[in-house]
Design a protein around this motif. Structure first.
Motif, short mmCIF file in Angstrom:
data_model
loop_
_atom_site.label_atom_id
_atom_site.label_comp_id
_atom_site.label_asym_id
_atom_site.label_seq_id
_atom_site.Cartn_x
_atom_site.Cartn_y
_atom_site.Cartn_z
N HIS A 1 15.72 106.85 47.51
CA HIS A 1 14.68 105.21 46.95
C HIS A 1 13.39 106.06 47.39
N ASP B 1 11.35 104.79 45.15
CA ASP B 1 10.21 103.56 44.91
C ASP B 1 9.95 103.07 46.04
N SER C 1 23.79 96.30 43.02
CA SER C 1 23.27 96.39 41.70
C SER C 1 23.38 97.21 40.66
N SER C 2 21.97 97.62 41.02
CA SER C 2 21.33 99.24 40.17
C SER C 2 22.29 99.92 39.81
N MET D 1 17.32 104.28 36.02
CA MET D 1 17.92 105.58 35.52
C MET D 1 17.02 106.50 35.44
N ASN E 1 25.08 100.93 37.82
CA ASN E 1 25.31 101.22 36.90
C ASN E 1 24.77 102.39 35.84
N SER E 2 23.26 102.38 36.10
CA SER E 2 22.34 102.31 35.23
C SER E 2 21.91 103.78 36.26
N MET E 3 22.09 103.81 37.48
CA MET E 3 21.56 105.07 38.01
C MET E 3 22.43 105.57 38.42
N SER F 1 16.54 108.50 38.77
CA SER F 1 18.05 109.07 39.70
C SER F 1 18.95 110.86 38.29
#
Lengths: 275, 106
Positions: free
Chosen positions: B95, B97, A143-144, A1, A146-148, A4
């Motif tokens: 991205h 990471d 997957s992630s 989060m 929402n938080s991003m 981003s």
């Protein structure tokens, strides 16, 4: 989060700073909110279109479409900011009088201020399209997401907040000095944008590649928040080349010359009318 | 004469090929492959980066100045260098990471 949020913040910051400086620099001009607002909306719409056609833009002109587009957007912004500064060096005095005393009139107040719209639009167009692409990338990645997405929204909001803070800060400058100050800010900002445009032209092989003159990245990284701020405000680059510097200096000198010439002419006319 | 012409053609075509050294990199699942590429020093080199993910990625130099958005399922050609020998890292900014890579210049 957080990552981003930072990515989006960095992109939004540049547009937010340019727009808030423009807003402060045109304080008291009638209908300036309309013109800058219209430019912002058009820029946002344009950013979505650019993001939508990202593939065709990237492959255009033998793969240099993106660089050429970015350079063009930046150079158009530079011309509009230059025009703003030159226009203001003619009108600043009337504007100050107008702000101090309501009875003073701005003679050319009804002039279409479309250069403000174009400058604001260009600021949003380039960074905005990257934010749109990033957000699309985030929502599509699953997957992630929402938080991003939350992070991205935090990034947008904090970028706008910083712009708002800068705007309020600038308005604390006494009216007589305000336009002088914003004039200098826009002068340096425009020179920095011209240098960035040169970078894109080099990346597209339109201008020859050059080795950087120095690398000050270890002192101040362009990716740090402070480095980013300096990059936007005065055009700081950690690895500038001679071409970057040339674009910077030539832009700076051209705008300064234009400003001096116009304000001297305005003064002559004032004296002539007094006699 | 004919042989000479063929030989001349050969020489010119190989010099043309030598003038443009290209390297292929692909992006899949937000990772570069290969993540380490050895490129020649003091030479302008073409990187063909093909993004096999559906999502866009931004190719960004860490130790050199370069920024290019590569839309999903598409290719971009990126010219880099000429560099002095050394390690030059790059990332996929969208991205960061996972998308990390390095150009090893020799």
């Amino acid at each position: 989060m957080l990552s981003s949020a930072i990515i989006v913040f960095r992109e939004v910051l540049e547009a937010a700073l340019i727009v808030s400086i423009l807003l402060a620099a045109t304080c008291g001009l009638p209908r300036r909110t309309f013109w800058i607002g219209a430019g912002l909306l058009a820029g946002l719409a344009g950013a979505c279109v650019v993001a939508l056609f990202a593939s065709s833009i990237t492959s255009a002109f033998e793969g240099t479409g993106q660089e050429l587009m970015n350079a063009t957007i930046l150079l158009v912004a530079v011309v509009m900011l230059a025009w703003h500064n030159i226009w203001m060096s003619h009108h600043a005095r009337e504007l100050v009088a107008h702000m101090k005393n309501v009875s003073a009139r701005i003679t050319d107040g009804s002039l279409p201020l479309y250069f403000l719209a174009v400058a604001a639009g260009m600021a949003v167009l380039r960074e905005g399209s990257e934010v749109v692409l990033f957000m699309y990338s985030v929502t599509a990645s699953g997957s992630s997401a929402n938080s991003m997405m939350t992070g991205s929204i935090i990034g947008v909001i904090s970028g706008i907040l910083v712009g708002r803070l800068i705007y309020s800060g600038l308005l604390r400058i006494p009216t007589g000095r305000l336009f002088q100050f914003t004039g200098w800010m826009i002068l340096l900002l425009a020179s920095g944008l011209a240098a960035s445009a040169a970078g894109y032209l080099m990346q597209a092989d339109v201008l020859p590649y050059q080795a950087p003159l120095w690398d000050s990245g270890y002192l101040l990284s362009e990716k740090s928040i402070f480095g980013q701020l300096l990059h936007i405000l005065i055009g700081y680059q950690e690895r500038p080349t001679a071409i970057h510097l040339t674009f910077y200096v030539v832009t700076l000198c051209s705008i300064l010359t234009g400003m001096c010439w116009v304000s001297r002419r305005a003064e002559h006319r004032l004296h002539a009318s007094e006699v | 004469m004919k042989e000479l012409l063929i030989a001349a053609l050969f020489v010119t075509s190989t010099t043309v090929m030598a003038a443009e050294t290209r390297f292929d990199i692909s992006i899949k699942d937000h990772m570069f492959s290969p993540a380490e590429i050895t490129i020649p020093a003091n030479q302008r080199v073409k990187l063909i980066v093909s993004n096999e993910d559906a999502t866009p990625e931004e190719f960004e130099g860490e130790d050199f100045t370069l920024e290019k958005v590569i839309p999903g399922n598409s290719k971009a050609s990126i010219m880099v260098g000429p560099f002095e020998p050394g390690r030059y890292e790059f990332v996929g900014e969208f991205h960061e990471d996972t998308a990390k890579g390095v150009l090893i210049v020799k």
